[in-house]
Design a protein around this motif. Structure first.
Motif, PDB file in Angstrom:
ATOM      1  N   ALA A 195       0.833  -1.183   0.000  1.00  0.00           N
ATOM      2  CA  ALA A 195       0.000   0.000   0.000  1.00  0.00           C
ATOM      3  C   ALA A 195       0.875   1.244   0.000  1.00  0.00           C
ATOM      4  CB  ALA A 195      -0.911  -0.004   1.232  1.00  0.00           C
ATOM      5  N   VAL A 196       0.303   2.365  -0.438  1.00  0.00           N
ATOM      6  CA  VAL A 196       1.039   3.618  -0.422  1.00  0.00           C
ATOM      7  C   VAL A 196       1.366   3.969   1.022  1.00  0.00           C
ATOM      8  CG1 VAL A 196       0.923   6.074  -0.979  1.00  0.00           C
ATOM      9  CG2 VAL A 196      -0.120   4.392  -2.514  1.00  0.00           C
ATOM     10  N   PRO A 197       2.631   4.271   1.334  1.00  0.00           N
ATOM     11  CA  PRO A 197       2.980   4.602   2.722  1.00  0.00           C
ATOM     12  C   PRO A 197       2.197   5.810   3.199  1.00  0.00           C
ATOM     13  CG  PRO A 197       4.950   4.253   1.385  1.00  0.00           C
ATOM     14  CD  PRO A 197       3.796   4.302   0.443  1.00  0.00           C
ATOM     15  N   PRO A 198       1.821   5.820   4.463  1.00  0.00           N
ATOM     16  CA  PRO A 198       1.070   6.961   4.983  1.00  0.00           C
ATOM     17  C   PRO A 198       1.951   8.198   5.019  1.00  0.00           C
ATOM     18  CG  PRO A 198       1.716   5.494   6.762  1.00  0.00           C
ATOM     19  CD  PRO A 198       2.081   4.808   5.486  1.00  0.00           C
ATOM     20  N   PRO A 199       1.340   9.375   4.976  1.00  0.00           N
ATOM     21  CA  PRO A 199       2.144  10.597   5.056  1.00  0.00           C
ATOM     22  C   PRO A 199       2.843  10.684   6.395  1.00  0.00           C
ATOM     23  CG  PRO A 199      -0.193  11.080   5.294  1.00  0.00           C
ATOM     24  CD  PRO A 199      -0.093   9.641   4.885  1.00  0.00           C
ATOM     25  N   ALA A 200       3.932  11.428   6.425  1.00  0.00           N
ATOM     26  CA  ALA A 200       4.722  11.546   7.640  1.00  0.00           C
ATOM     27  C   ALA A 200       4.133  12.595   8.569  1.00  0.00           C
ATOM     28  CB  ALA A 200       6.159  11.919   7.276  1.00  0.00           C
ATOM     29  N   LEU A 201       4.523  12.510   9.831  1.00  0.00           N
ATOM     30  CA  LEU A 201       4.172  13.558  10.781  1.00  0.00           C
ATOM     31  C   LEU A 201       4.911  14.835  10.410  1.00  0.00           C
ATOM     32  CD1 LEU A 201       4.499  11.538  14.122  1.00  0.00           C
ATOM     33  CD2 LEU A 201       2.376  12.214  12.990  1.00  0.00           C
ATOM     34  N   PRO A 202       4.281  15.989  10.572  1.00  0.00           N
ATOM     35  CA  PRO A 202       4.990  17.235  10.264  1.00  0.00           C
ATOM     36  C   PRO A 202       6.087  17.489  11.289  1.00  0.00           C
ATOM     37  CG  PRO A 202       2.879  17.711  11.287  1.00  0.00           C
ATOM     38  CD  PRO A 202       2.903  16.232  11.034  1.00  0.00           C
ATOM     39  N   PRO A 203       7.255  17.987  10.862  1.00  0.00           N
ATOM     40  CA  PRO A 203       8.328  18.247  11.827  1.00  0.00           C
ATOM     41  C   PRO A 203       7.968  19.348  12.818  1.00  0.00           C
ATOM     42  CG  PRO A 203       8.920  19.060   9.645  1.00  0.00           C
ATOM     43  CD  PRO A 203       7.675  18.261   9.468  1.00  0.00           C
ATOM     44  N   LYS A 204       7.166  20.309  12.359  1.00  0.00           N
ATOM     45  CA  LYS A 204       6.735  21.403  13.230  1.00  0.00           C
ATOM     46  C   LYS A 204       5.213  21.392  13.285  1.00  0.00           C
ATOM     47  CE  LYS A 204      10.747  24.305  12.111  1.00  0.00           C
ATOM     48  NZ  LYS A 204      11.205  25.610  11.557  1.00  0.00           N
ATOM     49  N   THR A 205       4.676  21.054  14.429  1.00  0.00           N
ATOM     50  CA  THR A 205       3.230  20.955  14.555  1.00  0.00           C
ATOM     51  C   THR A 205       2.630  22.282  14.985  1.00  0.00           C
ATOM     52  OG1 THR A 205       3.358  20.296  16.874  1.00  0.00           O
ATOM     53  CG2 THR A 205       3.422  18.532  15.239  1.00  0.00           C
ATOM     54  N   ALA A 206       1.403  22.516  14.517  1.00  0.00           N
ATOM     55  CA  ALA A 206       0.640  23.656  15.019  1.00  0.00           C
ATOM     56  C   ALA A 206       0.149  23.331  16.427  1.00  0.00           C
ATOM     57  CB  ALA A 206      -0.538  23.941  14.090  1.00  0.00           C
ATOM     58  N   TYR A 207      -0.009  24.352  17.256  1.00  0.00           N
ATOM     59  CA  TYR A 207      -0.369  24.102  18.648  1.00  0.00           C
ATOM     60  C   TYR A 207      -1.104  25.300  19.239  1.00  0.00           C
ATOM     61  CZ  TYR A 207       3.920  26.859  19.287  1.00  0.00           C
ATOM     62  OH  TYR A 207       4.871  27.840  19.225  1.00  0.00           O
ATOM     63  N   ASP A 208      -1.804  25.015  20.326  1.00  0.00           N
ATOM     64  CA  ASP A 208      -2.507  26.055  21.100  1.00  0.00           C
ATOM     65  C   ASP A 208      -2.399  25.671  22.566  1.00  0.00           C
ATOM     66  OD1 ASP A 208      -4.193  27.810  22.347  1.00  0.00           O
ATOM     67  OD2 ASP A 208      -6.041  26.983  21.499  1.00  0.00           O
ATOM     68  N   PHE A 209      -1.500  26.319  23.286  1.00  0.00           N
ATOM     69  CA  PHE A 209      -1.261  25.957  24.671  1.00  0.00           C
ATOM     70  C   PHE A 209      -2.387  26.399  25.606  1.00  0.00           C
ATOM     71  CE2 PHE A 209       3.238  26.068  23.113  1.00  0.00           C
ATOM     72  CZ  PHE A 209       3.405  24.692  23.148  1.00  0.00           C
ATOM     73  N   THR A 210      -3.337  27.178  25.087  1.00  0.00           N
ATOM     74  CA  THR A 210      -4.511  27.502  25.908  1.00  0.00           C
ATOM     75  C   THR A 210      -5.552  26.392  25.830  1.00  0.00           C
ATOM     76  OG1 THR A 210      -5.751  28.639  24.160  1.00  0.00           O
ATOM     77  CG2 THR A 210      -4.134  29.942  25.402  1.00  0.00           C
ATOM     78  N   LEU A 211      -5.350  25.452  24.906  1.00  0.00           N
ATOM     79  CA  LEU A 211      -6.251  24.298  24.697  1.00  0.00           C
ATOM     80  C   LEU A 211      -7.658  24.728  24.294  1.00  0.00           C
ATOM     81  CD1 LEU A 211      -5.240  21.918  27.668  1.00  0.00           C
ATOM     82  CD2 LEU A 211      -4.087  22.318  25.484  1.00  0.00           C
ATOM     83  N   GLN A 212      -7.774  25.858  23.611  1.00  0.00           N
ATOM     84  CA  GLN A 212      -9.085  26.362  23.215  1.00  0.00           C
ATOM     85  C   GLN A 212      -9.383  26.185  21.729  1.00  0.00           C
ATOM     86  OE1 GLN A 212     -11.357  27.409  25.540  1.00  0.00           O
ATOM     87  NE2 GLN A 212      -9.704  26.633  26.869  1.00  0.00           N
ATOM     88  N   HIS A 213      -8.383  25.962  20.919  1.00  0.00           N
ATOM     89  CA  HIS A 213      -8.608  25.810  19.478  1.00  0.00           C
ATOM     90  C   HIS A 213      -9.543  24.628  19.238  1.00  0.00           C
ATOM     91  CE1 HIS A 213      -7.907  25.099  15.221  1.00  0.00           C
ATOM     92  NE2 HIS A 213      -7.299  26.285  15.143  1.00  0.00           N
ATOM     93  N   PRO A 214     -10.553  24.792  18.390  1.00  0.00           N
ATOM     94  CA  PRO A 214     -11.552  23.711  18.223  1.00  0.00           C
ATOM     95  C   PRO A 214     -10.965  22.417  17.662  1.00  0.00           C
ATOM     96  CG  PRO A 214     -11.876  25.458  16.596  1.00  0.00           C
ATOM     97  CD  PRO A 214     -10.906  25.992  17.604  1.00  0.00           C
ATOM     98  N   ARG A 215      -9.799  22.496  17.012  1.00  0.00           N
ATOM     99  CA  ARG A 215      -9.193  21.273  16.489  1.00  0.00           C
ATOM    100  C   ARG A 215      -7.963  20.840  17.287  1.00  0.00           C
ATOM    101  NH1 ARG A 215      -7.065  22.164  11.839  1.00  0.00           N
ATOM    102  NH2 ARG A 215      -7.838  24.252  11.357  1.00  0.00           N
TER     103      ARG A 215
END
Length: 886
Positions: A195-215
């Motif tokens: 099967a096609v290999p799954p995409p890799a994890l991004p080296p730099k992830t988006a984040y929200d340290f207030t934990l309020q972002h809906p995603r």
């Protein structure tokens, strides 16, 4: 276990589900009693039956077998709704702040985003983090995430050493195996090879340290389990709402009013694993413990109780088809060379820019080359890719149930069964018997005749049919556990050497002698006659003093590993000479200068001697670490992820249970236990404590298909269930579980009259299928029985002691009724549902069986051939049956 047996004494709260340690692990259960006695620890027991463990509980909840995710998910919902979680731990030590890609969908309808109904496989590309930076709108202002700039994104295994409590220098740069052996591979649970290999994890992830972002992961977690209300939990599990709320309140009370000192543990066994969603039950428990900040702490963790003395060791040494020793992934046919293989299985760091990640699996090539050198010795060279192509490559599922299915279909012609009674183990004992009838040969290594070696004598097989069975059976008398030396690796990951008590009787031989002598004769045949691909057999390293009788001490030293050239650690100046035993896996190289049969065990047999034979009883911390008793992988560390026992600044959450801490004066991590961390990583660098994950943090959300059936666990009904799934009736079962399709694979429904939930279990007085050959054990449990409730018996007109017949779509089991109040009828989604419990031990070979004192019906005549899509464990613990008088 993330922690260990003795560490249970350090806890303030215990949730025991999916296990019955008072009866099945009675020696280890003393630590539960110790915590209750000395710390006033509370015990919550959740089980389909009121057991001896439940008799010691502060709170007992009877649950319907197979409803565990709903119960645990309800506690997660309760903890979030009541703000009972430590924000500092959650935001900094888990991926709660990571943003998940747009397009990811939660399973409100029972399906995550990406499901293909034609293949029953998920496209997991949306199960990933969004690439980017700080999306909280406050820069990098949240907590410790502002501390430093990013440093190295991968950890070097060379020269990373730290001192434990007064012990010799020991490697300290590894944690536990977060994510499991399925993570990141193209074979096994993750889909078909090719099967096609799954995409890799991004080296730099988006984040929200207030934990309020809906995603952000935290908000998705909150949304996922908001459906698991107390009312829904009652409907699915049968646990009354008021009882569930008492349990949820009690377990999460350790975090009441912002308390971060107290700690809780979760204890489980095969009552969780043996379901089509067993892996996800355990994932839910791990998520709950991460949410509450209990992982990495003394008295905390997620602790699996192994039912055999060496189950842990068998897994560590690749006793399953899809890993190599040390949880290295198996090659696939697409891995055309070593570089391709290593690139596929080695993760790269994925984290917020301001954080650091040790990403210890970045050292995979060192572990793999050292393993190949141990396997093939001088034949493994850089020029021939370290003999990588000598390794088998898996192109399909070769798990337990599939092996028997392939034999049933006529594809597998023979089997070696050593200490493994496959007929009794099941699932679907009759299918396994019928499979063996089609085999050409069977070799059984055992200490007693058993149901597998005498499958052709199973009840129902006539004398005429026996004559038509052409399977040749070779029975080899082996040595019992007291008749051989070697190591056991217990639930706590302790490697403990044992000595021989008595020699094997008569013609019985040691297991390793039998295997060695078979191997050497096969090798001689290849030398004489050649073969299609003789190289792996001819070049296997076999450098034992007595090749036909390998000493297990020599094998243990080989597994630890040694230097093949002079080595020097430039940082410490320490040197290791050619031929010397390695002191730890920090010394492993990918240039061919080291060997190690299992990198996790490196350090267990050093130049100082056999660490596994130590019996020191000093415990200066009082935490039950006992650093000089035997040896615990990895690096003699007793509690995994123990960096998380401290706050972001490196100070213990609870100073009375200090495990490790940051020494400002020494500029390194020190402690009573061996720090599970990069020893010189200053807390200001904000390196995550979960060093085996590329993110460096614990995973509430599992990205990119490290599990096959969803990044958050979801409640699915057992394959045979009395109800439709109340959460999503149109998707009742785990959608990626596939039915086997031979004539033997039959499934029952409630509408067909299979209305009773059956679960199976062990008894204290018997040890699986072995001790029924011991007169003393037989005296303790003289007859087989079936537990059923008083109400159920009355409804059917059955009296205690009467013989009853239990039938599934696959077979029949007969034994006496044991009418008891330890099981009660349950209200499940408006229906009255009865449960029964059957011990697993009765078969058709043993003292009782041979004397005609029981019906000679194995319980796994009843169980179905459906399996967990991640660990491939069959569903023994919850299926439907009929009950009637015999």
């Amino acid at each position: 276990m993330t922690n260990g047996w003795i560490d249970i004494k350090n806890t303030d709260m215990m949730l025991i589900m999916g296990g019955n340690p008072a009866e099945n692990h009675p020696c280890g259960f003393k630590w539960v009693v110790e915590a209750k006695k000395t710390r006033n620890a509370k015990i919550i027991v959740v089980d389909p039956r009121f057991t001896r463990t439940a008799s010691q509980a502060d709170l007992f909840c009877q649950i319907r077998a197979g409803a565990d995710i709903a119960f645990l998910g309800g506690i997660i919902n309760y903890a979030i709704e009541n703000n009972r979680f430590p924000m500092e731990y959650l935001a900094n030590f888990t991926n709660a702040a990571f943003i998940v890609k747009e397009g990811f969908k939660l399973p409100e309808d029972g399906l995550y985003s990406g499901f293909d109904p034609a293949t029953q496989v998920y496209d997991k590309s949306s199960w990933n983090y969004e690439e980017g930076g700080d999306l909280s709108g406050h820069g990098a202002s949240a907590g410790a995430a502002t501390a430093t700039q990013h440093k190295s994104s991968s950890g070097s295994a060379s020269g990373e050493h730290a001192s434990g409590n007064g012990t010799s220098k020991t490697n300290s740069t590894i944690g536990g195996l977060a994510g499991g052996h399925q993570a990141g591979g193209s074979a096994g649970a993750n889909g078909a090879v090719g099967a096609v290999p799954p995409p890799a994890l991004p080296p730099k992830t988006a984040y929200d340290f207030t934990l309020q972002h809906p995603r952000c992961v935290f908000q998705l977690l909150k949304q996922q389990y908001s459906r698991y209300t107390p009312e829904m939990v009652e409907k699915i599990t049968g646990v009354p709402k008021d009882q569930f709320l008492k349990a949820a309140d009690l377990f999460t009370s350790i975090r009441k009013d912002g308390n971060t000192k107290k700690v809780a543990t979760i204890i489980y066994a095969v009552g969780w694993t043996q379901h089509t969603f067993g892996t996800q039950i355990i994932r839910t428990a791990a998520m709950l413990q991460l949410l509450l900040g209990n992982v990495g702490r003394a008295g905390g963790g997620v602790n699996a109780l192994r039912g055999h003395s060496n189950i842990q060791g068998a897994t560590d040494m690749a006793g399953i088809f899809d890993i190599l020793p040390g949880y290295l992934k198996m090659p696939s046919p697409n891995d055309t060379d070593f570089a391709t293989y290593v690139k596929r299985i080695t993760p790269t760091a994925s984290k917020p820019t301001t954080w650091d990640s040790f990403n210890y699996w970045s050292n995979t090539s060192k572990f793999a080359v050292s393993f190949l050198k141990a396997m093939y010795g001088d034949a493994a060279t850089k020029q021939n890719d370290w003999a990588f192509n000598y390794l088998p490559k898996i192109d399909r599922n070769y798990s337990w149930t599939q092996i028997w299915d392939h034999m049933y279909r006529g594809d597998i012609k023979g089997m070696f069964a050593f200490g493994m009674n496959g007929v009794m183990i099941g699932p679907d004992t009759q299918k396994n018997i019928d499979a063996l009838k089609k085999a050409d040969w069977l070799v059984v290594g055992e200490i007693y005749p058993d149901e597998t070696s005498e499958f052709w004598k199973a009840p129902g097989i006539s004398a005429d049919e026996m004559k038509k069975i052409n399977t040749t059976v070779y029975r080899l008398p082996c040595a019992g556990f007291a008749e051989k030396d070697g190591t056991f690796v217990n639930s706590a990951r302790w490697l403990q050497w044992k000595n021989v008590a008595v020699p094997p009787p008569g013609d019985a031989r040691l297991d390793q002698d039998i295997l060695a002598q078979i191997f050497l004769r096969v090798r001689d045949l290849y030398k004489k006659d050649g073969g299609k691909f003789p190289d792996p057999v001819l070049n296997t390293a076999w450098n034992y003093t007595s090749p036909e009788h390998p000493s297990l001490s020599e094998v243990a030293k080989e597994i630890n590993g040694k230097a093949l050239a002079d080595l020097k650690d430039d940082k410490t100046g320490q040197e290791i000479k050619t031929g010397q035993q390695l002191p730890g896996f920090a010394w492993l190289k990918d240039d061919g200068t080291t060997i190690s049969g299992n990198w996790l065990y490196c350090g267990s047999w050093t130049e100082a001697g056999a660490m596994i034979q130590r019996r020191g009883t000093d415990d200066p911390s009082g935490l039950g670490i006992y650093a000089n008793w035997a040896w615990s992988w990895p690096a003699n560390r007793r509690v995994l992820y123990n960096r998380a026992s401290c706050d972001v600044a490196g100070k213990p959450w609870d100073s009375s249970r200090k495990q490790v801490w940051w020494s400002e004066s020494g500029q390194k991590w020190v402690g009573n236990d061996v720090p599970d961390f990069k020893p010189d990583s200053n807390p200001k660098d904000h390196m995550g404590p979960f060093i085996m994950n590329p993110e460096g943090v614990g995973r509430l959300f599992v990205p990119l298909g490290a599990v096959a059936d969803g990044p958050f666990p979801e409640h699915y009904e057992p394959f045979e269930s009395p109800i439709k799934n109340p959460l999503h009736p149109n998707q009742s079962n785990n959608p990626v579980v596939k039915k086997l399709k031979t004539p033997a694979d039959k499934f029952g429904t409630y509408e067909d009259g299979y209305k009773v939930v059956c679960t199976t279990y062990r008894l204290t007085e018997q040890y699986h299928y072995w001790t029924k050959n011991n007169p003393m054990n037989v005296q303790l449990i003289p007859e087989a029985f079936i537990e059923m409730s008083v109400e159920h018996a009355k409804e059917l007109g059955i009296a205690g002691g009467e013989k009853i017949k239990v039938s599934s779509a696959r077979g029949t089991y007969i034994a006496k009724a044991f009418v008891t109040r330890r099981i009660k009828p349950m209200q499940i989604d408006g229906k009255t549902v009865h449960q029964i419990g059957i011990p697993i031990h009765q078969g058709f070979r043993g003292i009782d069986e041979d004397e005609g004192r029981n019906a000679r019906t194995p319980v796994n005549l009843l169980s179905p051939t459906v399996i967990d899509p991640n660990a491939y464990t069959p569903e023994f613990k919850g299926f439907l049956v009929k009950v009637e008088k015999a």
